[in-house]
Motif scaffolding. Structure first.
Motif, PDB file in Angstrom:
ATOM      1  N   GLU A 178       0.832  -1.205   0.000  1.00  0.00           N
ATOM      2  CA  GLU A 178       0.000   0.000   0.000  1.00  0.00           C
ATOM      3  C   GLU A 178       0.865   1.253   0.000  1.00  0.00           C
ATOM      4  N   ARG A 193      -5.920   9.465  -1.918  1.00  0.00           N
ATOM      5  CA  ARG A 193      -6.098   8.256  -2.716  1.00  0.00           C
ATOM      6  C   ARG A 193      -5.021   7.259  -2.336  1.00  0.00           C
ATOM      7  N   SER A 195      -3.199   3.583  -2.867  1.00  0.00           N
ATOM      8  CA  SER A 195      -2.919   2.610  -3.913  1.00  0.00           C
ATOM      9  C   SER A 195      -2.407   1.327  -3.272  1.00  0.00           C
ATOM     10  N   CYS A 196      -2.643   0.235  -3.947  1.00  0.00           N
ATOM     11  CA  CYS A 196      -2.148  -1.053  -3.490  1.00  0.00           C
ATOM     12  C   CYS A 196      -1.650  -1.807  -4.706  1.00  0.00           C
ATOM     13  N   ARG A 249      -9.975  -0.474  -9.614  1.00  0.00           N
ATOM     14  CA  ARG A 249      -8.791  -1.270  -9.895  1.00  0.00           C
ATOM     15  C   ARG A 249      -8.385  -1.097 -11.343  1.00  0.00           C
ATOM     16  N   THR A 287      -3.057  -3.017  -9.788  1.00  0.00           N
ATOM     17  CA  THR A 287      -3.203  -2.055  -8.703  1.00  0.00           C
ATOM     18  C   THR A 287      -4.680  -1.830  -8.387  1.00  0.00           C
ATOM     19  N   TYR A 338      -7.207   0.773  -5.965  1.00  0.00           N
ATOM     20  CA  TYR A 338      -7.191   2.115  -5.389  1.00  0.00           C
ATOM     21  C   TYR A 338      -8.346   2.299  -4.414  1.00  0.00           C
TER      22      TYR A 338
END
Length: 123
Positions: free
Chosen positions: A6, A19, A21-22, A72, A78, A80
């Motif tokens: 993350e 925001r 992200s991953c 996504r 990724t 989000y």
């Protein structure tokens, strides 16, 4: 197993946006339902949102439904979490997780977790 990292957390004033992200690696990202959870000090880890493999369906906890949006990008592996109208009570460590289960809101259904990213909302 899928590895998850993350990013995007930080300090923001109440009413602001972040925001998260991953980024995923290790397995085919599009095979997984992706979820977002958070854990505040002294509290249980709680479900926030989930998104199905092809982004066809999204699910939200009632507490964030009108303020958070999960999305996504399977081409970028990724997922989000767009967070708007943040409140001090949103302060927590935020985690993404991956599952192949249909029980998308249950923490126990997720086998792969990121390390978390801290979100702090000041009043």
């Amino acid at each position: 197993q899928v590895q998850l990292v993350e990013s995007g957390g930080g300090l923001v004033q109440a009413g602001g946006s972040l925001r998260l992200s991953c980024a995923a690696s290790g397995r085919t990202f599009s095979n997984y339902v992706m979820g977002w959870f958070r854990q505040a000090p002294g509290k249980e880890r709680e479900f926030l949102a989930a998104i199905t493999r092809s982004s066809g369906n999204t699910y939200y906890a009632a507490s964030v439904k009108s303020r958070f949006t999960v999305s996504r990008d399977n081409a970028k592996d990724t997922v989000y979490l767009q967070m708007n109208s943040l409140k001090p009570e949103d302060t927590a460590v935020y985690y993404c997780a991956a599952t192949t289960s249909i029980r998308v809101s249950q923490r126990s259904a997720y086998g792969d977790w990121g390390q978390g990213t801290q979100v702090t909302v000041s009043s």
